[in-house]
Motif scaffolding. Sequence first.
Motif, short mmCIF file in Angstrom:
data_model
loop_
_atom_site.label_atom_id
_atom_site.label_comp_id
_atom_site.label_asym_id
_atom_site.label_seq_id
_atom_site.Cartn_x
_atom_site.Cartn_y
_atom_site.Cartn_z
N ALA A 380 0.83 -1.21 0.00
CA ALA A 380 0.00 0.00 0.00
C ALA A 380 0.87 1.26 0.00
O ALA A 380 0.61 2.21 -0.76
CB ALA A 380 -0.93 -0.01 1.21
N ARG A 381 1.90 1.27 0.82
CA ARG A 381 2.78 2.45 0.89
C ARG A 381 3.50 2.65 -0.44
O ARG A 381 3.68 3.80 -0.90
CB ARG A 381 3.79 2.29 2.02
N LEU A 384 1.06 4.17 -2.95
CA LEU A 384 0.81 5.59 -2.66
C LEU A 384 2.01 6.44 -3.06
O LEU A 384 1.84 7.54 -3.62
CB LEU A 384 0.49 5.77 -1.18
N GLU A 385 3.21 5.93 -2.80
CA GLU A 385 4.42 6.66 -3.20
C GLU A 385 4.48 6.82 -4.71
O GLU A 385 4.98 7.83 -5.22
CB GLU A 385 5.67 5.91 -2.71
N LYS A 388 -0.36 5.80 -7.20
CA LYS A 388 -1.41 4.88 -7.67
C LYS A 388 -2.47 4.74 -6.58
O LYS A 388 -2.68 3.66 -6.02
CB LYS A 388 -0.81 3.53 -8.05
N ARG A 389 -3.16 5.84 -6.27
CA ARG A 389 -4.11 5.85 -5.17
C ARG A 389 -5.29 4.92 -5.43
O ARG A 389 -5.78 4.26 -4.51
CB ARG A 389 -4.61 7.28 -4.94
N ALA A 392 -4.18 1.53 -4.66
CA ALA A 392 -3.83 1.36 -3.25
C ALA A 392 -5.07 1.11 -2.40
O ALA A 392 -5.01 0.34 -1.42
CB ALA A 392 -3.10 2.60 -2.74
N TRP A 409 -4.71 3.11 8.71
CA TRP A 409 -5.36 2.73 7.46
C TRP A 409 -6.89 2.87 7.57
O TRP A 409 -7.55 3.19 6.56
CB TRP A 409 -4.98 1.31 7.07
N TYR A 412 -7.43 6.34 6.82
CA TYR A 412 -7.23 6.63 5.39
C TYR A 412 -8.50 6.27 4.60
O TYR A 412 -8.93 7.04 3.73
CB TYR A 412 -6.04 5.83 4.85
N SER A 416 -10.89 8.74 2.52
CA SER A 416 -11.16 8.50 1.09
C SER A 416 -12.66 8.51 0.82
O SER A 416 -13.12 9.03 -0.22
CB SER A 416 -10.57 7.15 0.66
#
Length: 420
Positions: A380-381, A384-385, A388-389, A392, A409, A412, A416
């Motif tokens: 997931a990290r 996001l880096e 690619k949200r 993710a 999470w 998060y 979202s």
Amino acid sequence: MNVLQELEQILLDGDLNALEDNIQKLLASNEYDALYDVANMLIDYGFIGQADFIFSQLLLVFPGEAQLKIDRAAALLELGEEDEALLLLTDISPDEEEYVQALLAQADYYQMVGLAETALSKVREAAGLAPHEPVIQLAQAELLLDSGRYSEAVRIYQKLHEAHDELAGVRLSSRLAEAYSAGAAYEEAIPFYEELLDKEENPEELFGLGLAYYQTARYPEAIRRLEQLLEMDPDYFSAYMLTGQSYAQMNEDKQAYEWFKKGIERDAFDKELQLAAGKSALKLQLPEEAEKHLQEALVLDPEYIDALVTLASLYEQQEKDDLLIELLTYAEADQLEIPLLHAFFAYAYERTEDFKKAYEMYLKAYDGMNEDAAFLDQYARFLLEEGKRDEALPVIQQLVRIAPHEEEWTAYIAQSEEEG
């Protein structure tokens, strides 16, 4: 010196030409009883082809002699002429005295060609005709044992063992120990191994008993018997492995490692000992020694998956990314259906900033690693880096499903949903 003794001496002298000449003289003289004895002697010495020739000549004179058919069929089976042997055996009718013997010989044939059930049916037919004949009961038990029907074999062996210690050269306590062990009834096997060893110690029974003790979690007794075995035969390699495993089960890791190393000293080409030593070294926090053993295991078998995964895990823990990538690339781990190795690839490529390859490996690993919270967190990290949200979010949702207390999470996801 009679004819048989003379021919035996010629045979021992290695004069095969003289042997052939004397056989021809016997054939010409019609000394059929002597010829029959000579054929059986030749079988005892391994001259099966010559014995078969004599039996074939005798059958020309006595074409209806059932015993000769059985004897020649046995020779033909030894020579690999199974079809001709079967024709001889099936030519013996049920009303002949030798019919039961022919059925047993047919059973040998069918077992040889892999038709275990047919072989068993022949022995059962023989047992029906001679129900009190222990040798036939033994033959039935032997076939049951060979075909993996251990409990049925045990019942017959037990009954025979009540009346006989040994039958047709078979020690019945040995067969009972073997049958119980093969059926994983190790506790029941132990008394029979002990009975055998009370009479005579030998490596096979000592190992069998050691294994039975190991399987019943009686590790000190297993070790005692295995060490006794290795004093008798230091080259009984599998005993080193089992001794080490016994110590490992008692969490005596140092002793386990020493026994694995002793085994390697006797046989450096045993990949399983190298792997076991490597894993023991890891438990003892000896990473350099572990690495050496695991590398040796892979030299012996480059496709040894257990060693590959263990060494890759070691490199991953140490973040030796160059070595990890080299190892996995050499082993073509990206082609293997092992998600953990794909995850290791992904981590290494991410740390070395080869993000395209890292992404490919994360994708390959996901289906097999989607119940691993640590993997999902790292994936997931990474996504996001990489911005690619959308990709993710389902990974994070899966992570929260298996680890609902991950506050970062859950927050998060909530954010979202508010933004969505």
